[in-house]
Design an enzyme around this catalytic site. Structure first.
Site, mmCIF file in Angstrom:
data_model
loop_
_atom_site.group_PDB
_atom_site.id
_atom_site.type_symbol
_atom_site.label_atom_id
_atom_site.label_comp_id
_atom_site.label_asym_id
_atom_site.label_seq_id
_atom_site.Cartn_x
_atom_site.Cartn_y
_atom_site.Cartn_z
ATOM 1 N N SER A 269 57.116 89.261 119.549
ATOM 2 C CA SER A 269 57.271 88.174 118.588
ATOM 3 C C SER A 269 58.753 88.033 118.292
ATOM 4 C CB SER A 269 56.468 88.446 117.312
ATOM 5 O OG SER A 269 56.775 89.728 116.770
ATOM 6 N N GLU B 210 61.962 86.428 115.657
ATOM 7 C CA GLU B 210 62.375 85.894 114.366
ATOM 8 C C GLU B 210 63.558 84.947 114.551
ATOM 9 O OE1 GLU B 210 62.862 88.346 110.617
ATOM 10 O OE2 GLU B 210 64.964 87.786 110.979
ATOM 11 N N ASP C 116 65.646 89.150 98.886
ATOM 12 C CA ASP C 116 66.942 89.662 98.436
ATOM 13 C C ASP C 116 67.414 88.893 97.215
ATOM 14 O OD1 ASP C 116 67.119 91.493 100.548
ATOM 15 O OD2 ASP C 116 67.880 89.934 101.888
ATOM 16 N N PHE D 279 76.440 94.653 108.673
ATOM 17 C CA PHE D 279 75.047 94.413 108.334
ATOM 18 C C PHE D 279 74.270 95.726 108.268
ATOM 19 C CE2 PHE D 279 70.704 92.730 109.397
ATOM 20 C CZ PHE D 279 70.536 92.058 108.195
ATOM 21 N N HIS E 19 58.968 93.280 117.752
ATOM 22 C CA HIS E 19 59.406 92.082 117.028
ATOM 23 C C HIS E 19 60.919 92.000 117.141
ATOM 24 C CE1 HIS E 19 59.089 88.867 114.056
ATOM 25 N NE2 HIS E 19 60.092 89.416 113.382
#
Length: 312
Positions: free
Chosen positions: A27, A29, A121, A230, A280
Site C-alpha cells: 500500500s 501513502e 500532530d 525528520f 506500507h
C-alpha cells in the site's frame, strides 16, 4: 583458461537464492498537493504506481487538520479517476466530534470505506497536543466514533520505537490495545530502519494478545539532510551504516536515490524472510524509487501463482 566453477557452492552461483516467496501486498501513502506543480507531480506518481495494484492508497491530513479540503479533494479524485482504493486520513485535531463525524459521513456517501484514524500532530506553533474539549481526545475514541457511523475498514498508527512524545514502547502498546478494543482493522507502523525494531515490537504485541495485522511502514528516503531532521522529530533511530551510505550524497541525487532504494529493499528483504507479507510505503509522492523497490520485491512482475526469488 580456467574452467568456470559450476558447483552449487560457487560464490557466484545463481543457486544462492531463496525460492517460494509470493510477491508481498503493498500500500502507498501520498500527501495532498500544495501547488499546481506539486499536483501534477502527485498525479504522475499516482498513475505510475497504479499499475502495481496496491491493496490501497492513503492520503495524509496535515498538522492541525491543515489540509482537510485538499485531502478530501484528492481522495475524491482517486475514487473518480482511478481503480485504486483510497483510505482517507482523519485526525482529532481542531474539530468537534460533530464536525469529524460529518467528514466521515461524507466519505461514506462518496464510497470511501477505509479510514486511517489518527490523533494528529499539534498545529504549527504548538509544542504539545491539547485535546479539543468537544472533540475526540485520542485515536482510540475516534476509532469508536467511526464504528458508530459505518462499517469502515480502520487503520491506525503504532510506533515500534515509542511515540516521539514519550519514547515508551510499552505505553504505545497500551494505546494500541485501546484502539484494538474499539474496533480497528490494522496498525501501520511509523517508519524504522532496523528490522529488529519492528520484529521486537510485533513480538511484544503478540505476547499481549494483540492479533491484528501490524504492517511495517517503509520510508522512501529522499534528501539525506531532510531524512535526518525528520527522523529526529519522530524518534526513528538511524543506524551508523545508513548514515555512512547516504552522507554527502544530497548533491548527487541519482546516486543517493539508488542507495536509498537498496536500503529500503534490504529492510523489506529481511522482513520477507521473517514471513512478513505486507508493506506500507511512505512514498513522499516519489514514483521512481517506490516502483523500483516494489519491482525488486516482485510486485507488478508476477502472474498469479508465480513465485519471486529473493537474493540473499
Amino acid at each position: 583458461m580456467a574452467k568456470p566453477n559450476n558447483t552449487k557452492n560457487s560464490i557466484l552461483s545463481l543457486d544462492k537464492f531463496v525460492d517460494g516467496f509470493s510477491a508481498p501486498g503493498v500500500s502507498f501513502e501520498f500527501f495532498p498537493p500544495k501547488s499546481s506543480e506539486s499536483e501534477k507531480n502527485l498525479w504522475d506518481t499516482i498513475r505510475k504506481l497504479e499499475s502495481l495494484s496496491p491493496d490501497f492508497v492513503s492520503v495524509t491530513y496535515g498538522a492541525g487538520g491543515s489540509t482537510r479540503e485538499r485531502t478530501h479533494n484528492t481522495v475524491k479524485r482517486i475514487m473518480e479517476e482511478t481503480n485504486l482504493k483510497p483510505a482517507a486520513h482523519l485526525t482529532c485535531i481542531n474539530a468537534s466530534r460533530s464536525e469529524i463525524d460529518e467528514i466521515a459521513e461524507n466519505y461514506w456517501e462518496i464510497g470511501v470505506r477505509h479510514i486511517v484514524a489518527l490523533r494528529g500532530d499539534p498545529p504549527q506553533g504548538l509544542d504539545a497536543y491539547i485535546p479539543q474539549t468537544d472533540g475526540y481526545r485520542h485515536a482510540s475514541e475516534l476509532v469508536a466514533g467511526l464504528r458508530n457511523i459505518g462499517d469502515f475498514e480502520i487503520s491506525v498508527a503504532c510506533f515500534p520505537e515509542g511515540h516521539p512524545e514519550t519514547g515508551d514502547i510499552d505505553k504505545d502498546l497500551d494505546y494500541l490495545q485501546e484502539k484494538v478494543d474499539n474496533g480497528d482493522s490494522r496498525a501501520i507502523t511509523q517508519y524504522f530502519i532496523d528490522p529488529a525494531v519492528y520484529l521486537n515490537f510485533v513480538e511484544k504485541a503478540r505476547k499481549r494478545r494483540i492479533e491484528i495485522p501490524i504492517v511495517p511502514g517503509i520510508l522512501v528516503i529522499a534528501g539525506y539532510e531532510q531524512f535526518l531532521k525528520f527522523s529526529a522529530l519522530c524518534g526513528a533511530h538511524i543506524p551508523d551504516w545508513v548514515k555512512k551510505l547516504l552522507s554527502g550524497l544530497d548533491d548527487q541525487p541519482q546516486t543517493r536515490d539508488c542507495v536509498a532504494v537498496n536500503i529500503s529493499t534490504e529492510i523489506c528483504r529481511v522482513l520477507r524472510q521473517e514471513g512478513i507479507d505486507q508493506f506500507h510505503f511512505y512514498t513522499l509522492n516519489r514514483a521512481h524509487q517506490t516502483e523500483a523497490i516494489c519491482r525488486i520485491l516482485g510486485v507488478g512482475t508476477q502472474t498469479p501463482n508465480d513465485k519471486v526469488r529473493l537474493a540473499i
